[in-house]
Design an enzyme around this catalytic site. Structure first.
Site, PDB file in Angstrom:
ATOM      1  N   GLU A  34       4.830  31.445 -25.328  1.00 55.92           N
ATOM      2  CA  GLU A  34       5.393  30.089 -26.170  1.00 55.92           C
ATOM      3  C   GLU A  34       5.163  29.018 -25.069  1.00 55.92           C
ATOM      4  OE1 GLU A  34       8.072  33.516 -27.584  1.00 55.92           O
ATOM      5  OE2 GLU A  34       6.858  33.059 -25.793  1.00 55.92           O
ATOM      6  N   CYS A  93      12.955  31.006 -23.457  1.00 55.21           N
ATOM      7  CA  CYS A  93      11.813  30.503 -24.554  1.00 55.21           C
ATOM      8  C   CYS A  93      12.498  29.882 -25.832  1.00 55.21           C
ATOM      9  CB  CYS A  93      10.760  31.409 -24.834  1.00 55.21           C
ATOM     10  SG  CYS A  93       9.542  31.714 -23.624  1.00 55.21           S
ATOM     11  N   THR A 126     -14.713  65.093 -11.950  1.00 55.62           N
ATOM     12  CA  THR A 126     -15.031  63.770 -11.985  1.00 55.62           C
ATOM     13  C   THR A 126     -15.042  63.465 -10.526  1.00 55.62           C
ATOM     14  OG1 THR A 126     -14.567  63.375 -14.141  1.00 55.62           O
ATOM     15  CG2 THR A 126     -14.717  61.525 -12.570  1.00 55.62           C
ATOM     16  N   LEU A 152     -11.050  54.534  -6.908  1.00 54.53           N
ATOM     17  CA  LEU A 152      -9.778  54.298  -7.989  1.00 54.53           C
ATOM     18  C   LEU A 152      -8.616  53.391  -7.658  1.00 54.53           C
ATOM     19  CD1 LEU A 152      -9.491  58.051  -9.247  1.00 54.53           C
ATOM     20  CD2 LEU A 152     -10.961  56.113 -10.345  1.00 54.53           C
ATOM     21  N   ARG A 209      -9.633  47.079  -6.326  1.00 53.30           N
ATOM     22  CA  ARG A 209     -10.349  46.256  -5.148  1.00 53.30           C
ATOM     23  C   ARG A 209     -11.074  45.067  -5.653  1.00 53.30           C
ATOM     24  NH1 ARG A 209     -13.038  50.684  -5.859  1.00 53.30           N
ATOM     25  NH2 ARG A 209     -15.423  50.539  -6.475  1.00 53.30           N
TER      26      ARG A 209
END
Length: 336
Positions: free
Chosen positions: A55, A114, A218, A226, A229
């Site tokens: 908002e 807000c 993997t 992972l 960066r």
């Protein structure tokens, strides 16, 4: 297309989805400000925890559009924007309408209220998508109504609740989403799939998630880092899902400072985390299918690779389709 209250709320919804996964521990929220003749003055969202709410960003943009006063563009701190608007609004918002996907907050925390700001600006009509279940921030609608503003609730309520679900999940327990990138022919292998802009988006999500889950195969084949960066962010803790505990500790992910790496054959460690991203392809999808809340796909406009989701027959409901550089970004939930 009919220009009605749903139209303006959907603008806010679409803007908020651009920051889904980036606002933790806050919800993704969008806001539209409409002028007295139906013109769009602003469509903004909340970008990051601690920064101005949707908002406030929308009212800042709307103020500039109405006044061309560049001073407000130099303000980025929420409290300073609040103060400037309260001191300089001169009732320019009195015939405007505001559409927020979530009930404006009532409390003063890292940012001012807000609801109090909107009430003091005297905005004529307020349209709200979903009410806030967070007892600390709730009751903003009551502040608005008591100030004599006209408040309409539940505009595009289900879409706003879909947008809000991650926040509701990590307030109660945790939110788990599964992320992958694929080409037009469905392949996920064969090197980098998505654009640099999409990869930066993923790194920004890693920066705010508590835990990243990846499969042992993997890790061994890709030898990933992972981390975050690409956005100079912090690296999340890692769960390597594997029955085998023996890994080459020169794989870069093990050398990232200030991170905990867990190797386990199940998801029990997830109970210790709130905002969890799973990265993988077909096998990981199957293993995590029953614990995943939402799915995030980066669809790259190209062909190549050899393997992907070949044996999955699930169907999804698309919650939002966006674009990052040349890639299509799909937030989805699995049909049950």
């Amino acid at each position: 297309m009919e220009i009605d209250h749903s139209f303006y709320m959907n603008l806010a919804i679409d803007e908020a989805w651009k920051y889904q996964g980036l606002t933790y521990p806050n919800p993704a929220v969008g806001c539209t400000v409409r002028g007295e003749h139906g013109e769009i003055l602003a469509v903004e969202s909340h970008h990051k925890a601690g920064e101005p709410h949707a908002e406030v960003n929308a009212l800042k943009s709307a103020y500039y559009k109405l006044t061309q006063n560049k001073v407000i563009l130099k303000l980025h701190d929420s409290e300073k924007i609040h103060t400037f608007l309260l001191q300089n609004h001169k009732n320019i918002f009195k015939n405007c309408s505001l559409y927020s996907t979530l009930e404006p907050c009532s409390h003063v925390g890292k940012t001012p209220s807000c609801a109090n700001l909107i009430a003091n600006l005297g905005i004529k009509n307020i349209y709200i998508g979903a009410e806030d279940i967070n007892t600390i921030a709730a009751k903003g609608n009551e502040i608005l109504a008591k100030s004599g503003l006209h408040v309409t609730l539940h505009v595009e309520e289900q879409k706003c609740k879909d947008l809000l679900l991650p926040f509701l999940k990590f307030m109660k327990n945790n939110f788990v989403f599964f992320k992958w990138a694929q080409r037009l022919n469905g392949t996920t292998d064969g090197g980098i799939v998505s654009s640099e802009a999409s990869r930066k988006n993923v790194h920004a999500m890693r920066n705010v998630c508590d835990l990243l889950v990846i499969g042992g195969n993997t890790v061994r084949s890709d030898r990933p880092t992972l981390d975050a960066r690409l956005v100079n962010g912090k690296a999340p803790d890692i769960l390597i899902l594997s029955r085998e505990k023996d890994f080459d500790r020169t794989i870069p992910l093990f050398s990232v400072p200030n991170r905990k790496v867990t190797i386990a054959s199940d998801f029990s460690v997830l109970k210790n985390y709130k905002n969890i991203m799973i990265e993988g392809s077909e096998k990981m999808y199957g293993l995590s299918r029953d614990i995943t809340d939402y799915y995030l796909c980066y669809l790259a406009p190209g062909f190549g690779g050899k393997e992907g989701f070949e044996n999955i027959e699930d169907k999804f409901d698309i919650l939002n389709a966006g674009k990052e550089a040349e890639d299509i970004i799909l937030w989805m939930k699995r049909r049950i």
